[in-house]
Design a protein around this motif. Structure first.
Motif, short mmCIF file in Angstrom:
data_model
loop_
_atom_site.label_atom_id
_atom_site.label_comp_id
_atom_site.label_asym_id
_atom_site.label_seq_id
_atom_site.Cartn_x
_atom_site.Cartn_y
_atom_site.Cartn_z
N LEU A 1 0.74 -1.18 0.19
CA LEU A 1 0.02 -0.13 -0.13
C LEU A 1 0.83 1.45 -0.06
N GLU A 2 1.88 1.18 0.72
CA GLU A 2 2.77 2.45 0.81
C GLU A 2 3.53 2.84 -0.27
N GLY A 3 3.98 1.71 -1.26
CA GLY A 3 4.47 1.82 -2.45
C GLY A 3 3.50 2.48 -3.53
N PHE A 4 2.10 1.79 -3.50
CA PHE A 4 1.22 2.09 -4.09
C PHE A 4 0.80 3.72 -3.97
N ARG A 5 0.75 4.15 -2.80
CA ARG A 5 0.60 5.59 -2.61
C ARG A 5 1.61 6.46 -2.89
N ASP A 6 3.01 5.95 -2.95
CA ASP A 6 4.22 6.74 -3.45
C ASP A 6 4.05 6.70 -5.00
N ARG A 7 3.58 5.78 -5.71
CA ARG A 7 3.60 5.77 -7.16
C ARG A 7 2.38 6.74 -7.55
N LEU A 8 1.24 6.71 -6.76
CA LEU A 8 0.31 7.71 -7.04
C LEU A 8 0.78 9.11 -7.06
N HIS A 9 1.52 9.39 -5.99
CA HIS A 9 2.26 10.95 -6.11
C HIS A 9 3.12 11.01 -7.27
N ARG A 10 3.63 10.15 -7.64
CA ARG A 10 4.76 10.22 -8.54
C ARG A 10 4.28 10.27 -10.09
N HIS A 11 3.20 9.28 -10.38
CA HIS A 11 2.75 9.13 -11.63
C HIS A 11 1.29 9.67 -11.88
N GLY A 12 0.44 9.98 -10.77
CA GLY A 12 -0.92 10.51 -10.79
C GLY A 12 -1.72 9.12 -10.76
N ALA A 13 -2.91 9.65 -11.13
CA ALA A 13 -4.31 8.69 -10.56
C ALA A 13 -4.31 7.96 -11.81
N SER A 14 -4.12 8.29 -13.21
CA SER A 14 -4.50 7.50 -14.15
C SER A 14 -3.34 6.47 -14.34
N LEU A 15 -3.90 5.09 -14.27
CA LEU A 15 -3.05 4.02 -14.26
C LEU A 15 -2.48 3.82 -15.57
N ASP A 16 -2.91 4.27 -16.61
CA ASP A 16 -2.56 4.35 -18.03
C ASP A 16 -1.02 5.11 -18.18
N ARG A 17 -0.88 5.97 -17.44
CA ARG A 17 0.59 6.60 -17.47
C ARG A 17 1.50 6.14 -16.76
N TRP A 18 1.24 5.02 -15.97
CA TRP A 18 2.21 4.31 -15.28
C TRP A 18 2.85 3.41 -16.21
N PRO A 19 4.28 2.96 -15.69
CA PRO A 19 4.92 1.83 -16.55
C PRO A 19 4.16 0.73 -16.12
#
Length: 145
Positions: free
Chosen positions: A3-21
């Protein structure tokens, strides 16, 4: 994904999972399937993204092109960096080889040179002003409480 890693990636990449690696997005989807906290965090991030997007005016293509041309004109007016001299290139090549404490070493060398060149007190000429005699120094030391 935790969950902490998910929150960190939310801050880094934004809420659109399409923009994530791709690999991180797949791990995030797996976490979202089983975690209500992750879904709540994603919902907060989506609301924040929507609020930010609503507060920004839409950018028209003509305005964007005008901004690009203005930036290109400013860059064109900037002076070019000066070409390094031979001494500057040599110093740039030697800088990684210099130890971190070379300033302290140079200060020590200057102090040592100064101490070797200073004339000792007992070598003063006979007519020179006499420094405090040893008895005067002792008297002053005894007077101090």
């Amino acid at each position: 994904m935790q969950l902490e890693g998910f929150r960190d990636r939310l801050h880094r990449h934004g809420a659109s999972l399409d923009r994530w690696p791709a690999a991180e997005a797949a791990a995030a989807r797996a976490l979202l399937a089983g975690s209500a906290e992750a879904r709540a965090a994603l919902g907060r991030a989506q609301r924040l993204d929507a609020a930010i997007g609503a507060s920004l005016p839409p950018l028209e293509p003509a305005r964007l092109e005008q901004m690009r041309q203005g930036l290109a004109a400013r860059v064109a007016r900037m002076p070019l960096p000066e070409a390094p001299t031979a001494a500057g290139r040599l110093l740039a090549r030697l800088r990684p080889a210099l130890p971190v404490g070379c300033g302290a070493l140079a200060t020590l060398a200057a102090c040592g040179l100064w101490l070797t060149l200073v004339q000792p007190l007992d070598a003063l000429p006979a007519g020179a002003a006499d420094p405090l005699a040893a008895t005067e120094v002792l008297a002053l030391a005894e007077a101090v409480p």
